[in-house]
Write a protein that holds these residues in place. Structure first.
Motif, mmCIF file in Angstrom:
data_model
loop_
_atom_site.group_PDB
_atom_site.id
_atom_site.type_symbol
_atom_site.label_atom_id
_atom_site.label_comp_id
_atom_site.label_asym_id
_atom_site.label_seq_id
_atom_site.Cartn_x
_atom_site.Cartn_y
_atom_site.Cartn_z
ATOM 1 N N ALA A 1 0.827 -1.205 0.000
ATOM 2 C CA ALA A 1 0.000 0.000 0.000
ATOM 3 C C ALA A 1 0.865 1.260 0.000
ATOM 4 O O ALA A 1 0.518 2.269 -0.630
ATOM 5 C CB ALA A 1 -0.928 -0.004 1.218
ATOM 6 N N LEU A 2 2.000 1.189 0.700
ATOM 7 C CA LEU A 2 2.900 2.343 0.784
ATOM 8 C C LEU A 2 3.547 2.664 -0.558
ATOM 9 O O LEU A 2 3.703 3.836 -0.924
ATOM 10 C CB LEU A 2 3.979 2.068 1.841
ATOM 11 N N ILE A 3 3.907 1.636 -1.312
ATOM 12 C CA ILE A 3 4.606 1.848 -2.592
ATOM 13 C C ILE A 3 3.670 1.671 -3.783
ATOM 14 O O ILE A 3 4.119 1.720 -4.926
ATOM 15 C CB ILE A 3 5.797 0.884 -2.728
ATOM 16 N N GLY A 4 2.382 1.469 -3.519
ATOM 17 C CA GLY A 4 1.445 1.111 -4.578
ATOM 18 C C GLY A 4 1.399 2.078 -5.750
ATOM 19 O O GLY A 4 1.512 1.664 -6.913
ATOM 20 N N ARG A 5 1.230 3.371 -5.489
ATOM 21 C CA ARG A 5 1.101 4.345 -6.577
ATOM 22 C C ARG A 5 2.376 4.465 -7.403
ATOM 23 O O ARG A 5 2.322 4.362 -8.639
ATOM 24 C CB ARG A 5 0.681 5.704 -6.016
ATOM 25 N N ALA B 1 5.635 2.897 -12.206
ATOM 26 C CA ALA B 1 6.845 2.256 -12.710
ATOM 27 C C ALA B 1 6.522 0.995 -13.505
ATOM 28 O O ALA B 1 7.276 0.601 -14.395
ATOM 29 C CB ALA B 1 7.774 1.925 -11.555
ATOM 30 N N SER B 2 5.407 0.342 -13.182
ATOM 31 C CA SER B 2 5.024 -0.877 -13.889
ATOM 32 C C SER B 2 4.456 -0.583 -15.266
ATOM 33 O O SER B 2 4.722 -1.303 -16.230
ATOM 34 C CB SER B 2 3.981 -1.654 -13.069
ATOM 35 N N VAL B 3 3.670 0.498 -15.371
ATOM 36 C CA VAL B 3 3.029 0.847 -16.636
ATOM 37 C C VAL B 3 4.032 1.453 -17.616
ATOM 38 O O VAL B 3 4.069 1.103 -18.794
ATOM 39 C CB VAL B 3 1.850 1.811 -16.390
ATOM 40 N N ASP B 4 4.870 2.378 -17.131
ATOM 41 C CA ASP B 4 5.835 3.049 -18.008
ATOM 42 C C ASP B 4 7.108 3.337 -17.221
ATOM 43 O O ASP B 4 7.292 4.428 -16.687
ATOM 44 C CB ASP B 4 5.250 4.353 -18.549
ATOM 45 N N PRO B 5 8.013 2.362 -17.086
ATOM 46 C CA PRO B 5 9.208 2.536 -16.253
ATOM 47 C C PRO B 5 10.135 3.654 -16.710
ATOM 48 O O PRO B 5 10.754 4.317 -15.885
ATOM 49 C CB PRO B 5 9.894 1.166 -16.341
ATOM 50 N N ARG B 6 10.239 3.889 -18.015
ATOM 51 C CA ARG B 6 11.147 4.934 -18.497
ATOM 52 C C ARG B 6 10.657 6.313 -18.112
ATOM 53 O O ARG B 6 11.428 7.145 -17.610
ATOM 54 C CB ARG B 6 11.282 4.837 -20.021
ATOM 55 N N VAL B 7 9.383 6.572 -18.308
ATOM 56 C CA VAL B 7 8.823 7.876 -17.911
ATOM 57 C C VAL B 7 8.892 8.037 -16.399
ATOM 58 O O VAL B 7 9.196 9.107 -15.883
ATOM 59 C CB VAL B 7 7.371 8.011 -18.411
ATOM 60 N N ALA B 8 8.605 6.958 -15.667
ATOM 61 C CA ALA B 8 8.660 7.019 -14.209
ATOM 62 C C ALA B 8 10.066 7.356 -13.728
ATOM 63 O O ALA B 8 10.245 8.183 -12.829
ATOM 64 C CB ALA B 8 8.204 5.694 -13.618
ATOM 65 N N ALA B 9 11.080 6.725 -14.335
ATOM 66 C CA ALA B 9 12.461 7.018 -13.959
ATOM 67 C C ALA B 9 12.831 8.453 -14.289
ATOM 68 O O ALA B 9 13.533 9.126 -13.523
ATOM 69 C CB ALA B 9 13.407 6.048 -14.667
#
Length: 293
Positions: free
Chosen positions: A161-165, A170-178
């Motif tokens: 729950a803490l890392i969910g969002r 990061a799961s959907v688009d890891p490059r944009v998230a990074a």
């Protein structure tokens, strides 16, 4: 169990009789905990396309449990120790290249499985142990074991729950998230540890060979039916609970392994979901797709 307890027209009385046995009460409690945790973690496993990692972690649960029994420290300790260790090894291998990572993971997996069979052969007193470890059982689940499962389950769900969002991002688009400062690498390591703990829990119900019954199938079914993350996650939990409790009832009334029934019910749900998906694609204007952020 056996074929002795049969259902009658008095369903309320039958349920009361089933729950009059302490081991069945513990089985339903443990099954509920394992189903919720496995579905929640499994939802991200399917989304992140890490089913091979989940398979590897579940496979090493067998030698972990067998080795622990051989050492006399209890199978539960072996489940958690080797599953979490395997998850950390997979995390360390990530980034070495897909081909090399798969080769190393598969090699270690094969070696540990061989060790598991060696451990069962060395422990002469292990009679029905291999079947229980591989295919699961609801017999002999103690209140202490339920308490351990509950404690680990709460910890896993709390961290998730803490890392969910950020994990979803990061799961959907890891490059944009990074690019936006999300610690993708750290999240991956933490998630793999959660996967190890959840797999160790699920292995005690479904057995090490059938962990996918709770870890992957309900999540895959839910994501087939809806693209909304929250609804899909809740549906996965509901499906896992239904498959687990239906499996417990079926196993109570028959001599066959619990893991078979849990897997069969979960698989039936997935097949029905695919049928619904086919029907939706035949109707214009009905959106069908993968889980979106």
């Amino acid at each position: 169990m056996s074929a002795d307890p049969l259902w009658s027209w008095n369903l309320v009385g039958d349920v009361r009789q089933m729950w009059s046995y302490p081991f069945m009460v513990n089985a339903f409690r443990a099954g509920a905990i394992v189903a919720v945790v496995s579905a929640a973690v499994g939802w991200f496993v399917v989304l992140r396309r890490q089913t091979f990692a989940a398979h590897t972690v579940s496979a090493v649960a067998f030698p972990g449990a067998a080795g622990a029994v051989l050492l006399g420290v209890g199978a539960v300790s072996g489940y958690f120790t080797l599953c979490v260790t395997a998850a950390l090894v997979i995390a360390a291998l990530r980034g070495t290249g897909d081909r090399e990572e798969s080769a190393l993971t598969g090699t270690v997996q094969a070696f540990l499985l061989a060790c598991g069979y060696l451990f069962t052969a060395l422990y002469k007193g292990l009679l029905e142990g291999p079947q229980t470890i591989l295919f699961g059982t609801f017999l002999g689940i103690t209140t202490t074991q339920v308490t351990v499962l509950l404690g680990v389950g709460i910890a896993v769900l709390a961290v998730l729950a803490l890392i969910g969002r950020p994990l979803l991002f990061a799961s959907v688009d890891p490059r944009v998230a990074a690019a936006r400062g999300v610690p993708v690498r750290a999240l991956s390591v933490v998630f793999l540890v959660l996967l190890g703990a959840a797999t160790a829990e699920a292995s005690q119900i479904t057995g090490t060979l059938l962990v996918f019954a709770l870890m992957v199938i309900p999540a895959a079914t839910a994501q087939t039916l809806t693209a909304r993350p929250a609804a899909s996650l809740l549906l996965a939990v509901a499906l896992a609970l239904a498959a687990t409790w239906a499996g417990l009832i079926a196993a109570y009334c028959s001599p066959y392994p619990l893991g078979f029934f849990v897997t069969s019910f979960a698989f039936t749900g997935y097949v029905l979901a695919l049928g619904v998906r086919v029907l939706r694609t035949a109707v214009p204007g009905r959106p069908v797709g993968e889980v979106a952020s």
